[in-house]
Design a protein around this motif. Structure first.
Motif, PDB file in Angstrom:
ATOM      1  N   PRO A  92     -11.774  18.030   0.101  1.00 33.16           N
ATOM      2  CA  PRO A  92     -12.784  17.166  -0.532  1.00 33.16           C
ATOM      3  C   PRO A  92     -12.683  15.723  -0.052  1.00 33.16           C
ATOM      4  O   PRO A  92     -13.698  15.051   0.170  1.00 33.16           O
ATOM      5  N   LEU A  93     -11.446  15.233   0.114  1.00 30.30           N
ATOM      6  CA  LEU A  93     -11.250  13.852   0.578  1.00 30.30           C
ATOM      7  C   LEU A  93     -11.771  13.679   1.995  1.00 30.30           C
ATOM      8  O   LEU A  93     -12.396  12.663   2.321  1.00 30.30           O
ATOM      9  N   ALA A  94     -11.544  14.679   2.863  1.00 27.18           N
ATOM     10  CA  ALA A  94     -12.035  14.604   4.240  1.00 27.18           C
ATOM     11  C   ALA A  94     -13.563  14.565   4.277  1.00 27.18           C
ATOM     12  O   ALA A  94     -14.170  13.777   5.023  1.00 27.18           O
ATOM     13  N   GLY A  95     -14.199  15.398   3.442  1.00 25.45           N
ATOM     14  CA  GLY A  95     -15.660  15.381   3.363  1.00 25.45           C
ATOM     15  C   GLY A  95     -16.181  14.054   2.842  1.00 25.45           C
ATOM     16  O   GLY A  95     -17.193  13.522   3.334  1.00 25.45           O
ATOM     17  N   LEU A 105      -4.990   9.770  -7.684  1.00 23.23           N
ATOM     18  CA  LEU A 105      -5.377   9.089  -6.443  1.00 23.23           C
ATOM     19  C   LEU A 105      -6.890   8.995  -6.287  1.00 23.23           C
ATOM     20  O   LEU A 105      -7.414   7.989  -5.803  1.00 23.23           O
ATOM     21  N   VAL A 106      -7.616  10.057  -6.698  1.00 21.27           N
ATOM     22  CA  VAL A 106      -9.079  10.015  -6.602  1.00 21.27           C
ATOM     23  C   VAL A 106      -9.646   8.945  -7.538  1.00 21.27           C
ATOM     24  O   VAL A 106     -10.577   8.221  -7.184  1.00 21.27           O
ATOM     25  N   LEU A 107      -9.091   8.861  -8.754  1.00 23.07           N
ATOM     26  CA  LEU A 107      -9.540   7.813  -9.677  1.00 23.07           C
ATOM     27  C   LEU A 107      -9.241   6.425  -9.102  1.00 23.07           C
ATOM     28  O   LEU A 107     -10.038   5.502  -9.267  1.00 23.07           O
ATOM     29  N   ARG A 108      -8.093   6.291  -8.462  1.00 22.55           N
ATOM     30  CA  ARG A 108      -7.765   5.022  -7.807  1.00 22.55           C
ATOM     31  C   ARG A 108      -8.762   4.729  -6.687  1.00 22.55           C
ATOM     32  O   ARG A 108      -9.153   3.588  -6.453  1.00 22.55           O
ATOM     33  N   LEU A 109      -9.182   5.809  -6.009  1.00 22.85           N
ATOM     34  CA  LEU A 109     -10.127   5.667  -4.907  1.00 22.85           C
ATOM     35  C   LEU A 109     -11.486   5.169  -5.388  1.00 22.85           C
ATOM     36  O   LEU A 109     -12.216   4.519  -4.632  1.00 22.85           O
ATOM     37  N   PHE A 110     -11.848   5.463  -6.646  1.00 23.31           N
ATOM     38  CA  PHE A 110     -13.101   4.974  -7.219  1.00 23.31           C
ATOM     39  C   PHE A 110     -13.204   3.459  -7.038  1.00 23.31           C
ATOM     40  O   PHE A 110     -14.186   2.944  -6.494  1.00 23.31           O
ATOM     41  N   GLY A 111     -12.196   2.769  -7.545  1.00 27.31           N
ATOM     42  CA  GLY A 111     -12.219   1.314  -7.447  1.00 27.31           C
ATOM     43  C   GLY A 111     -12.035   0.822  -6.035  1.00 27.31           C
ATOM     44  O   GLY A 111     -12.679  -0.137  -5.600  1.00 27.31           O
ATOM     45  N   MET A 112     -11.150   1.491  -5.281  1.00 27.44           N
ATOM     46  CA  MET A 112     -10.876   1.043  -3.916  1.00 27.44           C
ATOM     47  C   MET A 112     -12.092   1.168  -3.019  1.00 27.44           C
ATOM     48  O   MET A 112     -12.339   0.306  -2.175  1.00 27.44           O
ATOM     49  N   ALA A 146       0.837  -1.208   0.000  1.00 30.83           N
ATOM     50  CA  ALA A 146       0.000   0.000   0.000  1.00 30.83           C
ATOM     51  C   ALA A 146       0.872   1.258   0.000  1.00 30.83           C
ATOM     52  O   ALA A 146       0.630   2.201  -0.772  1.00 30.83           O
ATOM     53  N   ILE A 147       1.901   1.290   0.850  1.00 35.00           N
ATOM     54  CA  ILE A 147       2.782   2.463   0.913  1.00 35.00           C
ATOM     55  C   ILE A 147       3.502   2.655  -0.419  1.00 35.00           C
ATOM     56  O   ILE A 147       3.637   3.787  -0.927  1.00 35.00           O
ATOM     57  N   THR A 148       3.964   1.557  -1.002  1.00 35.59           N
ATOM     58  CA  THR A 148       4.686   1.641  -2.280  1.00 35.59           C
ATOM     59  C   THR A 148       3.787   2.161  -3.392  1.00 35.59           C
ATOM     60  O   THR A 148       4.211   2.992  -4.215  1.00 35.59           O
ATOM     61  N   GLU A 149       2.537   1.669  -3.431  1.00 41.78           N
ATOM     62  CA  GLU A 149       1.620   2.121  -4.478  1.00 41.78           C
ATOM     63  C   GLU A 149       1.326   3.620  -4.356  1.00 41.78           C
ATOM     64  O   GLU A 149       1.286   4.338  -5.366  1.00 41.78           O
ATOM     65  N   VAL A 150       1.104   4.106  -3.134  1.00 40.95           N
ATOM     66  CA  VAL A 150       0.861   5.543  -2.949  1.00 40.95           C
ATOM     67  C   VAL A 150       2.109   6.343  -3.319  1.00 40.95           C
ATOM     68  O   VAL A 150       2.025   7.408  -3.947  1.00 40.95           O
ATOM     69  N   TRP A 151       3.262   5.819  -2.930  1.00 38.10           N
ATOM     70  CA  TRP A 151       4.523   6.500  -3.272  1.00 38.10           C
ATOM     71  C   TRP A 151       4.710   6.601  -4.780  1.00 38.10           C
ATOM     72  O   TRP A 151       5.258   7.583  -5.296  1.00 38.10           O
ATOM     73  N   TYR A 205      -3.234   2.755   3.276  1.00 36.09           N
ATOM     74  CA  TYR A 205      -3.376   3.432   1.986  1.00 36.09           C
ATOM     75  C   TYR A 205      -3.969   4.827   2.182  1.00 36.09           C
ATOM     76  O   TYR A 205      -3.466   5.820   1.634  1.00 36.09           O
ATOM     77  N   PHE A 206      -5.042   4.926   2.949  1.00 40.56           N
ATOM     78  CA  PHE A 206      -5.694   6.224   3.171  1.00 40.56           C
ATOM     79  C   PHE A 206      -4.768   7.185   3.905  1.00 40.56           C
ATOM     80  O   PHE A 206      -4.703   8.375   3.578  1.00 40.56           O
ATOM     81  N   LEU A 207      -4.066   6.669   4.924  1.00 43.40           N
ATOM     82  CA  LEU A 207      -3.166   7.530   5.680  1.00 43.40           C
ATOM     83  C   LEU A 207      -2.049   8.059   4.789  1.00 43.40           C
ATOM     84  O   LEU A 207      -1.732   9.260   4.806  1.00 43.40           O
ATOM     85  N   ALA A 208      -1.447   7.174   4.001  1.00 41.48           N
ATOM     86  CA  ALA A 208      -0.380   7.596   3.089  1.00 41.48           C
ATOM     87  C   ALA A 208      -0.907   8.581   2.051  1.00 41.48           C
ATOM     88  O   ALA A 208      -0.219   9.534   1.673  1.00 41.48           O
ATOM     89  N   MET A 209      -2.143   8.359   1.591  1.00 44.29           N
ATOM     90  CA  MET A 209      -2.763   9.259   0.612  1.00 44.29           C
ATOM     91  C   MET A 209      -2.952  10.654   1.217  1.00 44.29           C
ATOM     92  O   MET A 209      -2.659  11.681   0.572  1.00 44.29           O
TER      93      MET A 209
END
Length: 611
Positions: free
Chosen positions: A187-190, A307-314, A50-55, A169-173
């Motif tokens: 926006p992410l917090a909301g 990251l937001v597009l990645r969040l769609f699937g996640m 997860a950390i590597t993917e966000v990085w 993942y969320f924390l690293a994001m």
């Protein structure tokens, strides 16, 4: 390589299974013992991935900035070290992490972990008390075992994936986006607040429905299995339509829970997609606005949108994982009610093996009531000498079967003692007690295995010659040679069908008698042992039964009094007590209950109503 990982976790631990705890978390942990280190390793690897993917997303932003700011001619010369390092991470580091995590998950855990649970639960349930199986569908118990094993795995694995992988993942994001500009995380917090609210509203409801669904599924399966198990009765009474309706009621109840679940799922996914689209729009608009005001770089815009597009699937994956998690939680909670049940008959911690040298049996002031207000056994006193052949006589409900069940310790007495050669059977190991008792019952049930397996069940270490000799003594060899099954197996290798359904009642009885002859236990119980046999076969077997009785202590129950009249002693029971005893001639002379039963026999069988 695959086999090495598959052999890391033993699916069949030898330790004696203990009663599982009834608390949910304690139940799951109970069946996770031995697997913890592999689960921890998987969790660590998931966090690193997860950390590597966000990085990687952060590095993508850096590449965008470099491409927008640097000259093409000098780009590789300036950034080749960073690009080489990133190439190594992408081509070697990340694939290695994922491969190792996948091998641990799929080879070590996903197969072996639930199999350990099945193995431990099955061994525990095999030693459950007889009363447990009188209250449960066999199909329902088997379904609970299979469902619960998979659901415990689902709970633990989903928990690791959701809490560990998604949390990291969320924390690293958050950290990555905040380093560009803290306003980009608004926006992410909301979105997270609304997302958590959806989970709070929908997931517990899905969990509750899933628990109802698990119970409805096991009932549906139990009804279907019950029909198949008793197919002869179904056809005998021409109740195929009734069984179809019975099964459909179970299917309808199950389908109702499915429809309720799918309605919630549709609402949940629809609302989730709406908030995802709002997040994408708000994040992209804010990032572009900040870029226009030169507050963030072009790379930051690329990172946020990516990251937001990645969040769609996640987000859908998380929702699905949580849905499955709560469904599994419901199934486990339902299974706990059937699995984490204490045994009513347990060996004492210091129980010793039973030692039978003579075979004397004593019922010393035994009281027993099957949980009823009034006693079935009321101060029973009976002493059977070593090697004595005793016939037990009594009307239906007199306590004959209860006497046998208590001697076999299928139930524990409320008070009093049962002694074998002076040893209280409550103080000895149950398996050794039953190993010294051979029994032939009226309702013979065979295992869905070969004839050989069924006879050898009496003594698995017996030789082939001993097997054949037992079959001859029971006059079973006469028909075994002609047996065959649908797979072409013949004779002793032919399978007999579930409960021996492919054989006649007399054939099943003769195999059961052969099994007990092979066991050759010092105590013998005959419960209507020859009732399913025709007169000619019964006469032939009776002689061998008398030979089998030589040197053994025998308890024989029969409604056909002529089959036990020659016993050393007849014991007449009524309402859980011994009211008469003696030889046949003595009891006829006394003109008591036995004499009345003898005179009122119809066709050689004991009449039920002698009032």
């Amino acid at each position: 390589m695959f086999r090495w990982f598959e052999n890391r976790l033993d699916p069949f631990p030898e330790a004696e299974p203990a009663q599982p705890p009834k608390g949910f978390f304690a139940f799951c942990y109970h069946f996770t013992k031995g697997s913890e280190k592999y689960l921890i390793m998987v969790a660590i690897l998931m966090a690193l991935v997860a950390i590597t993917e966000v990085w990687l997303f952060g590095f993508l932003g850096s590449i965008v900035d470099w491409l927008s700011e640097q000259d093409r001619a000098n780009f590789l010369a300036n950034e080749w070290i960073k690009l080489t390092a990133m190439s190594a991470v992408v081509l070697i580091g990340l694939p290695t992490l994922v491969w190792f995590q996948s091998l641990l998950m799929h080879q070590t855990l996903l197969g072996n972990y639930p199999m350990r649970i099945r193995w431990l639960v099955h061994r525990y349930l095999l030693k459950q008390s007889m009363s447990y199986y009188q209250d449960e569908f066999p199909g329902r118990v088997a379904t609970k075992l299979m469902q619960t094993a998979l659901s415990v795995r689902q709970v633990v694995v989903s928990f690791i994936e959701v809490v560990n992988y998604i949390g990291v993942y969320f924390l690293a994001m958050f950290v990555l986006i905040a380093t560009a500009d803290w306003r980009l995380i608004l926006p992410l917090a909301g979105w997270i607040v609304i997302y958590a609210l959806l989970l709070y509203v929908f997931v517990p409801r899905l969990g509750k429905i899933s628990q109802e669904q698990a119970d409805a599924r096991s009932i549906m399966t139990g009804r279907i299995v019950d029909s198949y198990t008793n197919i002869q009765t179904v056809k005998l009474f021409s109740h195929g339509a009734r069984e179809t309706s019975f099964a459909r009621d179970g299917m309808d109840d199950f389908l109702l829970t499915v429809h309720k679940q799918m309605r919630l799922v549709t609402l949940l996914y629809g609302l989730l997609y709406v908030i995802n689209c709002l997040l994408l729009f708000a994040s992209a608009a804010l990032a572009i606005g900040l870029w226009l005001n030169e507050a963030v770089s072009l790379g930051a815009v690329a990172v946020v949108v990516g990251l937001v597009l990645r969040l769609f699937g996640m987000s859908q994956m998380v929702m699905w994982q949580l849905t499955q998690l709560f469904e599994a939680i419901g199934t486990v909670q339902d299974g706990i009610g059937s699995i984490a049940v204490s045994r009513t008959v347990e060996d004492k911690p210091d129980a010793l093996p039973l030692q039978v040298s003579k075979g004397g049996i004593e019922f010393d002031d035994v009281n027993f009531h099957y949980g009823k207000a009034s006693g079935v056994m009321d101060g029973l006193k009976l002493n059977i000498k070593p090697g004595e052949k005793v016939g037990i006589v009594g009307r239906s409900g007199a306590g004959k079967s209860t006497l046998v069940n208590l001697l076999l310790r299928f139930y524990d007495v409320q008070s009093g003692r049962i002694l074998i050669d002076g040893q209280n059977i409550a103080d000895v190991q149950q398996d050794t007690l039953r190993a010294h008792i051979g029994m032939v019952t009226q309702d013979t049930s065979l295992l869905h295995r070969s004839v050989r397996d069924n006879i050898m069940y009496g003594r698995p270490d017996a030789s082939e010659d001993e097997l054949l000799y037992a079959a001859r003594r029971a006059h079973a060899d006469e028909f075994i040679a002609d047996l065959s099954d649908h797979k072409g197996r013949t004779g002793y290798d032919a399978h007999v069908g579930e409960r021996g359904v492919k054989l006649s009642g007399g054939q099943r009885q003769r195999i059961a008698i052969a099994r007990v002859m092979l066991k050759d236990a010092p105590i013998l119980i005959l419960d209507e042992a020859t009732s399913a046999l025709d007169s000619e076969v019964e006469t032939a077997i009776q002689e061998n039964l008398y030979n089998l009785m030589e040197g053994k202590t025998v308890i024989a129950i029969a409604h056909r009094l002529s089959t036990i009249a020659a016993m050393d002693r007849l014991v007449i029971m009524d309402q859980g007590r011994v009211i008469e005893q003696g030889t046949h001639e003595q009891l006829i002379t006394q003109d008591g209950l036995y004499a009345k039963l003898w005179r009122r026999q119809s066709g050689g069988f004991l009449a039920e109503d002698v009032s």
